[in-house]
Design an enzyme around this catalytic site. Structure first.
Site, short mmCIF file in Angstrom:
data_model
loop_
_atom_site.label_atom_id
_atom_site.label_comp_id
_atom_site.label_asym_id
_atom_site.label_seq_id
_atom_site.Cartn_x
_atom_site.Cartn_y
_atom_site.Cartn_z
N GLU A 1 30.94 5.80 21.74
CA GLU A 1 30.58 6.75 22.41
C GLU A 1 32.04 6.30 23.36
O GLU A 1 32.64 7.52 23.66
CB GLU A 1 29.46 6.82 22.54
CG GLU A 1 28.77 8.43 21.76
CD GLU A 1 27.41 8.35 22.26
OE1 GLU A 1 26.67 9.31 22.10
OE2 GLU A 1 26.71 7.77 23.30
N GLY B 1 52.98 14.20 28.10
CA GLY B 1 52.52 15.06 28.96
C GLY B 1 52.53 16.38 28.14
O GLY B 1 52.37 17.36 28.92
N LYS B 2 52.52 16.51 26.88
CA LYS B 2 52.41 17.72 26.21
C LYS B 2 51.41 18.26 26.30
O LYS B 2 51.33 19.79 27.03
CB LYS B 2 52.45 17.15 24.23
CG LYS B 2 53.49 16.40 24.26
CD LYS B 2 54.13 16.33 22.48
CE LYS B 2 52.94 15.59 22.24
NZ LYS B 2 52.76 13.92 22.33
#
Length: 509
Positions: free
Chosen positions: A90, A222-223
Site C-alpha cells: 500500500e 505533466g499530461k
C-alpha cells in the site's frame, strides 16, 4: 476476494483510503477513526487486515484501484505495521501518487515514535529483517524508501488510546485538506498557457461536431495534470463530464454516454484500451458538441486513432521550474537566500521534468533548510532518483522487445548525434516517439531518460562491464580491452574520441 472488506460504496467516489495494520493495539483506534470519517460524509475505503491471509503476498487489486481513485491516503503507523506485506505494498502504491496535485498523504503515528518509522528502527527493523529473508532485495528496498518518504510527510502523533478530541481534530484536518484539494489552484506552474493552447484545439463553440484532441509526452511531463486543469476549466460547458484514469473503466461506462453532449477525458491510454473509444465514435454514441481528450505517452498510439489534433507537452522553462521548486520546497514563489547552489543542482538534475521537481521539492520541504548540504543533497537524490526512475522504467517495460532495443541503442550511443547516424536503427524499429526528439537534425532525449537507459544496461552486471551488451564509456571500454575480457554478451561498442583540433572521431564495433 475472501478476507477482504471495504467501507466504500461502489457507487460513490472514495475520498479517503485508510491504511493500517490489523493488530490488537491499533484496531480500536482505527475503528473509531473510520467511524468518525464516515460520520462526516468522508467516503472511506479500508481493507480488513485482521483477515489478511498469513501466507498472502499480493495486495488485492481492489485496494490498488482504490488508492488510485482516492483523494487522501491516511496511513496509521503502528508498531506492527511493517510486519504486513499488504501494508508495505500500500505504501508503495501511495508513494506513486504522492506528487499528484489532487492527492495528499496524512501519516498518523499511533503509539510509535515517528523517528522509528522514518529510520526503520526497533520493531520496524525486525520486520524488515524478516522480509529480507523472504523477498528480493529490490522489493524490500522499494518498501523501505516508500516508508521513509511517507513518514516524512506532515502528520499526527497519537498515544495509545487517544482522547476522542484527538480523533475529531484529525478528521477536521482531513476535511480541510479535502476542501483544499477540491479548490486546488488550477493555474499551477506552467499549466496556464498550456491549458489555453489545448482549449484552443478543442474549438469550443466553434465546431458542433465530436472533436478529439490527444495530449502526449514522456512520463512525468505533466499530461495528467494538464488534462485535469483543462477538464476543470471547461466541464461546465457540457451536459455531463467524465475523467477516467488509465481508461480502464471506459468499456463499462461507454453505453451510458449515448446521446449526451459530454466531455470525456481518458487518461494514460495504451493501444489495448483505445479500441472502445474508436468504437464509440464510429457508432455515433456521443452527442453533437462532445469533446474527447486522450492522454498517452506514445504519440504512435494516438495516431492509431483519427485525432483532430495532438498537443505535445514540453518540459518546464527554467523560470517555471524554479517557481515550481520554490512552491514545493519553501511554499513561496522565490528561493531562500543562501541556497542558490543547491537549488541550481536540483534544477539541473530535473531538467524541466515536473515529476522530478515536485518530488524533490516535496522531500526538501519535509526537512529544515539548515540541513541542506552537499552530503544531504546526495542522500536526498538517491531517494528521489528511485521514485523518478521507477516511474520512467514503467515506460521502458511497456515497450515491445524491439522497442526496448531501440531505446537502449539511442540512450547509450546516439544522444546529441546527427540523425543520419541512427537512420538504420530508426528504419528497423517501430519506436515510441515520446522517448526522444529531433531538433535541428540532432537526436535529443531527457537526461533522466538517458540515465535510466544506461542504468538498465549497467544492472546486467553492475561491476563487470564485460558482461554488458553495450559499451560506450572510454574507461569501461579500456578496462575490458586491456584485460582482454570481451565476452559474447557484448553486442555493440561505440566510442567518440576528440582529436587535437576538437574534431570527433567515431569508433564502432
Amino acid at each position: 476476494m475472501e478476507g477482504f472488506n471495504s467501507g466504500s460504496s461502489p457507487s460513490k467516489p472514495n475520498h479517503v483510503y485508510l491504511s493500517f495494520r490489523g493488530d490488537d493495539r491499533s484496531c480500536d483506534f482505527t475503528d473509531r477513526l473510520l467511524a468518525a470519517l464516515e460520520s462526516d460524509d468522508l467516503n472511506t475505503f479500508w481493507d480488513d487486515k485482521k483477515l489478511e491471509p498469513i501466507h498472502s503476498i499480493f495486495l488485492p487489486r481492489s485496494c490498488l484501484k482504490a488508492i488510485q481513485q482516492s483523494n487522501i491516503s491516511i496511513v496509521v503507523f503502528s508498531k506492527n505495521f511493517a510486519a504486513s506485506t499488504w501494508c508495505l505494498q500500500e505504501l508503495s502504491a501511495i508513494l506513486e501518487r504522492i506528487h499528484e496535485p489532487r492527492h495528499t498523504v496524512v501519516p498518523i503515528f499511533y503509539d510509535v515514535d515517528p523517528s522509528d518509522v522514518q529510520n526503520q528502527s526497533n520493531s520496524f527493523e525486525k520486520a524488515f529483517a524478516e522480509h529480507e529473508r523472504r523477498f528480493t532485495r529490490s522489493d524490500v528496498h522499494s518498501w523501505r524508501l516508500a516508508m521513509k518518504r511517507v513518514a516524512h510527510c506532515p502528520g499526527w502523533y497519537t498515544p495509545h488510546n487517544p482522547w476522542q478530541q484527538t480523533i475529531d481534530d484529525i478528521v477536521r484536518e482531513v476535511k480541510k485538506k479535502m476542501r483544499e484539494l477540491v479548490h486546488v489552484d488550477v493555474d499551477m506552474v506552467g499549466m496556464q498557457s498550456r491549458a489555453k493552447e489545448v482549449i484552443k484545439l478543442l474549438e469550443l463553440g466553434v465546431n458542433d461536431g465530436v472533436r478529439v484532441v490527444g495530449i502526449c509526452g514522456m512520463v512525468g511531463i505533466g499530461k495528467t495534470t494538464l488534462a485535469r486543469v483543462v477538464y476543470d476549466r471547461i466541464s461546465f460547458n457540457f451536459d455531463a463530464s467524465h475523467f477516467i484514469y488509465k481508461g480502464n473503466e471506459f468499456c463499462m461506462s461507454s453505453r451510458q454516454l449515448q446521446g449526451e453532449n459530454i466531455l470525456l477525458v481518458l487518461d494514460d491510454i495504451s493501444s489495448y484500451n483505445l479500441e472502445p473509444v474508436i468504437q464509440t465514435i464510429d457508432d455515433n454514441w456521443l452527442g453533437k458538441g462532445s469533446r474527447i481528450i486522450i492522454t498517452a505517452r506514445d504519440v504512435g498510439v494516438l495516431k492509431g486513432f483519427k485525432m483532430h489534433d495532438i498537443y505535445r507537452v514540453k518540459p518546464l522553462t527554467k523560470d517555471e521550474a524554479l517557481q515550481l521548486l520554490c512552491r514545493k520546497a519553501f511554499r513561496r514563489n522565490f528561493p531562500i537566500r543562501g541556497y542558490e547552489e543547491q537549488i541550481n543542482s536540483v534544477l539541473e538534475y530535473a531538467n524541466g521534468l515536473p515529476l522530478a521537481i515536485v518530488e524533490f521539492g516535496s522531500f526538501l520541504h519535509s526537512i529544515r533548510a539548515s540541513e541542506w548540504s552537499i552530503s544531504a543533497f546526495i542522500e536526498f537524490k538517491k531517494v528521489v532518483n528511485f521514485v523518478v526512475m521507477k516511474a520512467l522504467k514503467k515506460c521502458f517495460l511497456e515497450l515491445s522487445p524491439n522497442g526496448r532495443k531501440f531505446f537502449l541503442d539511442i540512450s547509450c550511443f546516439f544522444i546529441g548525434k546527427d540523425i543520419k547516424y541512427a537512420e538504420g536503427i530508426l528504419r528497423c524499429y517501430r519506436y515510441d516517439k515520446s522517448l526522444m526528439t529531433v531538433i535541428d537534425q540532432k537526436i535529443l532525449m531527457h537526461g533522466l531518460m538517458q540515465e535510466m537507459g544506461r542504468e538498465i544496461v549497467r544492472q546486467q552486471s553492475p561491476s563487470r562491464p564485460e558482461e554488458w551488451n553495450r559499451l560506450w564509456d572510454f574507461n569501461d571500454i579500456d578496462r575490458v580491452m586491456q584485460n582482454d575480457k570481451v565476452t559474447p554478451k557484448v553486442k555493440a561498442i561505440v566510442l567518440d574520441l576528440e582529436d587535437s583540433q576538437g574534431r570527433t572521431l567515431k569508433a564502432e564495433a
